[in-house]
Design a protein around this motif. Sequence first.
Motif, PDB file in Angstrom:
ATOM      1  N   ALA A  33      69.812  14.006   8.479  1.00  0.00           N
ATOM      2  CA  ALA A  33      70.722  14.423   9.448  1.00  0.00           C
ATOM      3  C   ALA A  33      70.102  13.813  10.620  1.00  0.00           C
ATOM      4  O   ALA A  33      71.085  13.308  11.511  1.00  0.00           O
ATOM      5  N   ALA A  34      69.001  13.523  11.192  1.00  0.00           N
ATOM      6  CA  ALA A  34      68.560  12.862  12.257  1.00  0.00           C
ATOM      7  C   ALA A  34      68.828  11.740  12.198  1.00  0.00           C
ATOM      8  O   ALA A  34      69.484  11.058  13.279  1.00  0.00           O
ATOM      9  N   LEU A  35      68.654  10.687  11.126  1.00  0.00           N
ATOM     10  CA  LEU A  35      69.149   9.258  10.841  1.00  0.00           C
ATOM     11  C   LEU A  35      70.482   9.099  11.359  1.00  0.00           C
ATOM     12  O   LEU A  35      70.889   8.396  12.209  1.00  0.00           O
ATOM     13  N   LEU A  36      71.410   9.973  10.419  1.00  0.00           N
ATOM     14  CA  LEU A  36      72.829   9.463  10.624  1.00  0.00           C
ATOM     15  C   LEU A  36      73.383   9.896  11.992  1.00  0.00           C
ATOM     16  O   LEU A  36      74.195   9.424  12.455  1.00  0.00           O
ATOM     17  N   PHE A  37      72.855  11.070  12.606  1.00  0.00           N
ATOM     18  CA  PHE A  37      73.487  11.481  13.784  1.00  0.00           C
ATOM     19  C   PHE A  37      73.022  10.483  14.770  1.00  0.00           C
ATOM     20  O   PHE A  37      73.818  10.292  15.736  1.00  0.00           O
ATOM     21  N   VAL A  76      66.436   0.408  13.730  1.00  0.00           N
ATOM     22  CA  VAL A  76      65.204   0.601  14.475  1.00  0.00           C
ATOM     23  C   VAL A  76      65.286   1.811  15.389  1.00  0.00           C
ATOM     24  O   VAL A  76      64.394   2.852  15.043  1.00  0.00           O
ATOM     25  N   PHE A  77      66.395   2.066  16.170  1.00  0.00           N
ATOM     26  CA  PHE A  77      66.379   3.553  17.039  1.00  0.00           C
ATOM     27  C   PHE A  77      66.249   4.637  16.080  1.00  0.00           C
ATOM     28  O   PHE A  77      66.039   5.599  16.257  1.00  0.00           O
ATOM     29  N   PRO A  78      67.365   4.771  15.194  1.00  0.00           N
ATOM     30  CA  PRO A  78      67.472   5.770  14.423  1.00  0.00           C
ATOM     31  C   PRO A  78      65.914   6.057  13.538  1.00  0.00           C
ATOM     32  O   PRO A  78      65.620   7.257  13.308  1.00  0.00           O
ATOM     33  N   THR A  79      65.283   5.000  13.257  1.00  0.00           N
ATOM     34  CA  THR A  79      63.978   5.327  12.610  1.00  0.00           C
ATOM     35  C   THR A  79      63.127   6.264  13.672  1.00  0.00           C
ATOM     36  O   THR A  79      62.412   7.173  13.217  1.00  0.00           O
ATOM     37  N   ALA A  80      63.288   5.624  14.775  1.00  0.00           N
ATOM     38  CA  ALA A  80      62.326   6.053  15.709  1.00  0.00           C
ATOM     39  C   ALA A  80      62.990   7.766  15.890  1.00  0.00           C
ATOM     40  O   ALA A  80      62.105   8.545  16.206  1.00  0.00           O
ATOM     41  N   ALA A  81      63.965   8.166  15.974  1.00  0.00           N
ATOM     42  CA  ALA A  81      64.511   9.387  15.936  1.00  0.00           C
ATOM     43  C   ALA A  81      64.045  10.469  14.932  1.00  0.00           C
ATOM     44  O   ALA A  81      63.779  11.517  15.065  1.00  0.00           O
ATOM     45  N   VAL A  82      63.843   9.651  13.610  1.00  0.00           N
ATOM     46  CA  VAL A  82      63.434  10.305  12.450  1.00  0.00           C
ATOM     47  C   VAL A  82      62.098  10.651  12.667  1.00  0.00           C
ATOM     48  O   VAL A  82      61.687  11.922  12.667  1.00  0.00           O
ATOM     49  N   LEU A  83      61.317   9.730  13.184  1.00  0.00           N
ATOM     50  CA  LEU A  83      59.887  10.022  13.373  1.00  0.00           C
ATOM     51  C   LEU A  83      59.559  10.755  14.613  1.00  0.00           C
ATOM     52  O   LEU A  83      58.682  11.931  14.608  1.00  0.00           O
ATOM     53  N   PHE A  84      60.625  10.909  15.521  1.00  0.00           N
ATOM     54  CA  PHE A  84      60.357  11.925  16.746  1.00  0.00           C
ATOM     55  C   PHE A  84      60.832  13.386  15.961  1.00  0.00           C
ATOM     56  O   PHE A  84      59.937  14.128  16.405  1.00  0.00           O
ATOM     57  N   GLN A  85      61.906  13.398  15.418  1.00  0.00           N
ATOM     58  CA  GLN A  85      62.008  14.788  14.661  1.00  0.00           C
ATOM     59  C   GLN A  85      60.838  15.294  13.777  1.00  0.00           C
ATOM     60  O   GLN A  85      60.666  16.647  13.812  1.00  0.00           O
ATOM     61  N   LEU A  86      60.233  14.387  13.104  1.00  0.00           N
ATOM     62  CA  LEU A  86      59.269  14.867  11.846  1.00  0.00           C
ATOM     63  C   LEU A  86      58.213  15.137  12.732  1.00  0.00           C
ATOM     64  O   LEU A  86      57.230  15.941  12.180  1.00  0.00           O
ATOM     65  N   SER A  87      57.840  14.675  13.907  1.00  0.00           N
ATOM     66  CA  SER A  87      56.709  15.040  14.626  1.00  0.00           C
ATOM     67  C   SER A  87      56.769  15.889  15.872  1.00  0.00           C
ATOM     68  O   SER A  87      55.743  16.258  16.569  1.00  0.00           O
ATOM     69  N   PHE A  88      57.935  16.588  15.822  1.00  0.00           N
ATOM     70  CA  PHE A  88      58.169  17.442  16.806  1.00  0.00           C
ATOM     71  C   PHE A  88      57.458  18.676  16.965  1.00  0.00           C
ATOM     72  O   PHE A  88      57.302  19.266  16.043  1.00  0.00           O
ATOM     73  N   PRO A  89      56.798  19.006  17.780  1.00  0.00           N
ATOM     74  CA  PRO A  89      56.006  20.238  18.101  1.00  0.00           C
ATOM     75  C   PRO A  89      56.765  21.480  18.075  1.00  0.00           C
ATOM     76  O   PRO A  89      57.221  21.832  19.159  1.00  0.00           O
ATOM     77  N   HIS A  90      57.193  22.193  16.869  1.00  0.00           N
ATOM     78  CA  HIS A  90      58.072  23.129  16.974  1.00  0.00           C
ATOM     79  C   HIS A  90      57.808  24.383  17.847  1.00  0.00           C
ATOM     80  O   HIS A  90      58.460  24.969  18.538  1.00  0.00           O
ATOM     81  N   LEU A 142      70.118  15.454  22.335  1.00  0.00           N
ATOM     82  CA  LEU A 142      71.211  15.842  21.471  1.00  0.00           C
ATOM     83  C   LEU A 142      70.959  15.821  19.831  1.00  0.00           C
ATOM     84  O   LEU A 142      71.557  16.582  18.968  1.00  0.00           O
ATOM     85  N   CYS A 143      70.203  14.824  19.506  1.00  0.00           N
ATOM     86  CA  CYS A 143      69.857  14.724  17.960  1.00  0.00           C
ATOM     87  C   CYS A 143      68.831  16.040  17.721  1.00  0.00           C
ATOM     88  O   CYS A 143      69.334  16.361  16.551  1.00  0.00           O
ATOM     89  N   ARG A 144      67.951  16.222  18.218  1.00  0.00           N
ATOM     90  CA  ARG A 144      67.260  17.456  18.018  1.00  0.00           C
ATOM     91  C   ARG A 144      68.133  18.766  17.782  1.00  0.00           C
ATOM     92  O   ARG A 144      68.119  19.719  17.264  1.00  0.00           O
ATOM     93  N   ARG A 145      69.137  18.873  19.040  1.00  0.00           N
ATOM     94  CA  ARG A 145      69.995  20.214  18.941  1.00  0.00           C
ATOM     95  C   ARG A 145      70.939  19.942  17.709  1.00  0.00           C
ATOM     96  O   ARG A 145      71.021  21.102  17.058  1.00  0.00           O
ATOM     97  N   TYR A 146      71.241  18.881  17.169  1.00  0.00           N
ATOM     98  CA  TYR A 146      72.336  18.862  15.933  1.00  0.00           C
ATOM     99  C   TYR A 146      71.310  19.169  14.651  1.00  0.00           C
ATOM    100  O   TYR A 146      71.650  19.568  14.111  1.00  0.00           O
ATOM    101  N   VAL A 147      70.187  18.619  14.433  1.00  0.00           N
ATOM    102  CA  VAL A 147      69.297  18.726  13.375  1.00  0.00           C
ATOM    103  C   VAL A 147      68.902  20.287  13.601  1.00  0.00           C
ATOM    104  O   VAL A 147      68.936  20.921  12.421  1.00  0.00           O
ATOM    105  N   LEU A 148      68.630  21.244  14.517  1.00  0.00           N
ATOM    106  CA  LEU A 148      68.236  22.540  14.418  1.00  0.00           C
ATOM    107  C   LEU A 148      69.749  23.080  13.812  1.00  0.00           C
ATOM    108  O   LEU A 148      69.567  24.091  13.244  1.00  0.00           O
TER     109      LEU A 148
END
Length: 163
Positions: A33-37, A76-90, A142-148
Amino acid sequence: MNFDYLVLIMLWIILPIILWKVIPRHRLREALAALLFFQMLTWVFSIGLTYAGLLEAPVRFFKEATKINFTMEYLVFPTAAVLFQLSFPHKARYFRRLVHYLLWVGIILSFMALIGTFTNIMDIKWDNLVRSFFNFLIELWLCRRYVLWVMNQPPKGYDTYEY
């Protein structure tokens, strides 16, 4: 082969391997979801910035198709977004989450500055980096909101209605 194209090819080899190794199986839906968005977001923003003359990619694949750098926007940028999402401090406090956003935007901008300095893949100017700072901050939010939102949806086939 030109050094710039070698860097692009290496990105296409290394980043999918990193994603394959880093994404846990139980978080695959979240990562996709993070990658595609994020691909959609960067594609839309980059097309607008490129055609407005604010972003330039002299060396790129698919020169006849588009003026944007397909590798950076699609991988490149979507990969960074996925890594951002996976390491997010919930469950962290606001300050820690803010630092997380700033850290990942800083990582992306540092990568852009390195690519812009040592290759011709992107033409980077300092005003572009300032604009990109706010751009990526908004895109990651926006990506974080979408994934949530996606992750809170009931699984497919789950009947929520009472009869």
